[in-house]
Write a protein that holds these residues in place. Sequence first.
Motif, PDB file in Angstrom:
ATOM      1  N   PHE A 171       0.837  -1.207   0.000  1.00 41.29           N
ATOM      2  CA  PHE A 171       0.000   0.000   0.000  1.00 41.29           C
ATOM      3  C   PHE A 171       0.872   1.257   0.000  1.00 41.29           C
ATOM      4  O   PHE A 171       0.602   2.204  -0.739  1.00 41.29           O
ATOM      5  N   PHE A 172       1.900   1.276   0.839  1.00 39.36           N
ATOM      6  CA  PHE A 172       2.798   2.436   0.876  1.00 39.36           C
ATOM      7  C   PHE A 172       3.454   2.669  -0.484  1.00 39.36           C
ATOM      8  O   PHE A 172       3.594   3.818  -0.931  1.00 39.36           O
ATOM      9  N   ALA A 173       3.864   1.582  -1.152  1.00 39.17           N
ATOM     10  CA  ALA A 173       4.493   1.717  -2.475  1.00 39.17           C
ATOM     11  C   ALA A 173       3.497   2.295  -3.473  1.00 39.17           C
ATOM     12  O   ALA A 173       3.825   3.207  -4.245  1.00 39.17           O
ATOM     13  N   ALA A 174       2.268   1.783  -3.457  1.00 42.23           N
ATOM     14  CA  ALA A 174       1.239   2.289  -4.375  1.00 42.23           C
ATOM     15  C   ALA A 174       0.926   3.756  -4.069  1.00 42.23           C
ATOM     16  O   ALA A 174       0.805   4.573  -4.993  1.00 42.23           O
ATOM     17  N   ALA A 175       0.827   4.091  -2.784  1.00 41.16           N
ATOM     18  CA  ALA A 175       0.533   5.482  -2.401  1.00 41.16           C
ATOM     19  C   ALA A 175       1.648   6.413  -2.862  1.00 41.16           C
ATOM     20  O   ALA A 175       1.378   7.515  -3.369  1.00 41.16           O
ATOM     21  N   ALA A 176       2.889   5.992  -2.703  1.00 41.67           N
ATOM     22  CA  ALA A 176       4.014   6.826  -3.146  1.00 41.67           C
ATOM     23  C   ALA A 176       3.942   7.046  -4.655  1.00 41.67           C
ATOM     24  O   ALA A 176       4.165   8.169  -5.138  1.00 41.67           O
ATOM     25  N   GLY A 177       3.627   6.003  -5.409  1.00 42.57           N
ATOM     26  CA  GLY A 177       3.507   6.129  -6.859  1.00 42.57           C
ATOM     27  C   GLY A 177       2.381   7.055  -7.268  1.00 42.57           C
ATOM     28  O   GLY A 177       2.544   7.909  -8.144  1.00 42.57           O
ATOM     29  N   ILE A 178       1.231   6.918  -6.612  1.00 48.47           N
ATOM     30  CA  ILE A 178       0.078   7.761  -6.935  1.00 48.47           C
ATOM     31  C   ILE A 178       0.361   9.218  -6.593  1.00 48.47           C
ATOM     32  O   ILE A 178       0.084  10.115  -7.405  1.00 48.47           O
ATOM     33  N   VAL A 179       0.940   9.464  -5.433  1.00 50.11           N
ATOM     34  CA  VAL A 179       1.261  10.846  -5.047  1.00 50.11           C
ATOM     35  C   VAL A 179       2.257  11.448  -6.034  1.00 50.11           C
ATOM     36  O   VAL A 179       2.126  12.612  -6.443  1.00 50.11           O
ATOM     37  N   TYR A 180       3.238  10.661  -6.454  1.00 47.98           N
ATOM     38  CA  TYR A 180       4.222  11.178  -7.409  1.00 47.98           C
ATOM     39  C   TYR A 180       3.576  11.484  -8.755  1.00 47.98           C
ATOM     40  O   TYR A 180       3.844  12.522  -9.367  1.00 47.98           O
ATOM     41  N   LEU A 181       2.677  10.597  -9.224  1.00 41.97           N
ATOM     42  CA  LEU A 181       1.990  10.841 -10.492  1.00 41.97           C
ATOM     43  C   LEU A 181       1.112  12.092 -10.401  1.00 41.97           C
ATOM     44  O   LEU A 181       1.049  12.881 -11.356  1.00 41.97           O
ATOM     45  N   LEU A 182       0.440  12.280  -9.279  1.00 40.70           N
ATOM     46  CA  LEU A 182      -0.370  13.491  -9.096  1.00 40.70           C
ATOM     47  C   LEU A 182       0.514  14.741  -9.099  1.00 40.70           C
ATOM     48  O   LEU A 182       0.140  15.776  -9.668  1.00 40.70           O
ATOM     49  N   ALA A 183       1.686  14.654  -8.471  1.00 41.14           N
ATOM     50  CA  ALA A 183       2.614  15.791  -8.467  1.00 41.14           C
ATOM     51  C   ALA A 183       3.105  16.089  -9.885  1.00 41.14           C
ATOM     52  O   ALA A 183       3.209  17.263 -10.285  1.00 41.14           O
ATOM     53  N   LEU A 184       3.401  15.032 -10.664  1.00 35.39           N
ATOM     54  CA  LEU A 184       3.823  15.233 -12.055  1.00 35.39           C
ATOM     55  C   LEU A 184       2.703  15.864 -12.881  1.00 35.39           C
ATOM     56  O   LEU A 184       2.952  16.757 -13.703  1.00 35.39           O
ATOM     57  N   ARG A 185       1.487  15.400 -12.657  1.00 38.00           N
ATOM     58  CA  ARG A 185       0.336  15.940 -13.391  1.00 38.00           C
ATOM     59  C   ARG A 185       0.162  17.437 -13.077  1.00 38.00           C
ATOM     60  O   ARG A 185      -0.081  18.248 -13.975  1.00 38.00           O
ATOM     61  N   ARG A 186       0.297  17.775 -11.829  1.00 36.32           N
ATOM     62  CA  ARG A 186       0.168  19.187 -11.418  1.00 36.32           C
ATOM     63  C   ARG A 186       1.289  20.028 -12.060  1.00 36.32           C
ATOM     64  O   ARG A 186       1.055  21.150 -12.517  1.00 36.32           O
ATOM     65  N   ARG A 187       2.469  19.458 -12.081  1.00 42.26           N
ATOM     66  CA  ARG A 187       3.603  20.175 -12.681  1.00 42.26           C
ATOM     67  C   ARG A 187       3.392  20.379 -14.180  1.00 42.26           C
ATOM     68  O   ARG A 187       3.730  21.423 -14.739  1.00 42.26           O
ATOM     69  N   LEU A 188       2.813  19.368 -14.841  1.00 39.94           N
ATOM     70  CA  LEU A 188       2.542  19.441 -16.272  1.00 39.94           C
ATOM     71  C   LEU A 188       1.536  20.539 -16.579  1.00 39.94           C
ATOM     72  O   LEU A 188       1.680  21.280 -17.556  1.00 39.94           O
ATOM     73  N   ARG A 189       0.516  20.659 -15.735  1.00 41.23           N
ATOM     74  CA  ARG A 189      -0.482  21.725 -15.913  1.00 41.23           C
ATOM     75  C   ARG A 189       0.117  23.115 -15.759  1.00 41.23           C
ATOM     76  O   ARG A 189      -0.300  24.057 -16.418  1.00 41.23           O
ATOM     77  N   ALA A 190       1.081  23.205 -14.841  1.00 45.45           N
ATOM     78  CA  ALA A 190       1.708  24.515 -14.609  1.00 45.45           C
ATOM     79  C   ALA A 190       2.590  24.827 -15.795  1.00 45.45           C
ATOM     80  O   ALA A 190       2.718  25.883 -16.288  1.00 45.45           O
TER      81      ALA A 190
END
Length: 190
Positions: A171-190
């Motif tokens: 679960f921790f590994a999946a959460a880290a991956g999801i949080v990182y993907l969300l951060a990348l998505r936010r960065r892409l929008r900016a």
Amino acid sequence: MRLPFIPTIIVVAAMATMIGLGVWQLQRKAEKEALLVQYGAAAEMLPVAWPETPDTAYLYRRATGYCLAPVSWRAIAGQNIEGEAGWRHIASCRTGGGEGPGMQAVMGWSQNFDDPEGWEGGEVTGTITLDPEYGLRLVSDEPVAGLEPVARPTPEEIPNNHLLYAIQWFFFAAAAGIVYLLALRRRLRA
């Protein structure tokens, strides 16, 4: 879009470590199950004499030892056979010749912390279990005068939480991956 190199390496390494820990916990689960089967089988074996040197191969075996004299007493938290909380009274016994670890014998339970009086030693029959300080201890079937019987140790009371730990790491590994993907998505929008 270019991925940020250092953050990506850190997240991938962290995820790989967490997945590795989850796999390790699954391996530990199998090892613990085998150990519990061994302890269950030991509980059904014929009784042995109290071992001269601590060896975990004797855990949960029935045994008989001879306490020449209790050298000292200590009390630790424990339950009686009805499940009431109180104190298990452990005698540090001299077993002969002054050599070896002697024998730690749980001689009964009470709600009183004070050492029992009047027991001068003798034959003790019970179940071998772990003692964090001395390696092994013998949990007597029969309490000494003034004490009640303690709950008999069984392998069933040993927890096997390794599957839950594995799920937690995955679960921790999946959460880290999801949080990182969300951060990348936010960065892409900016």
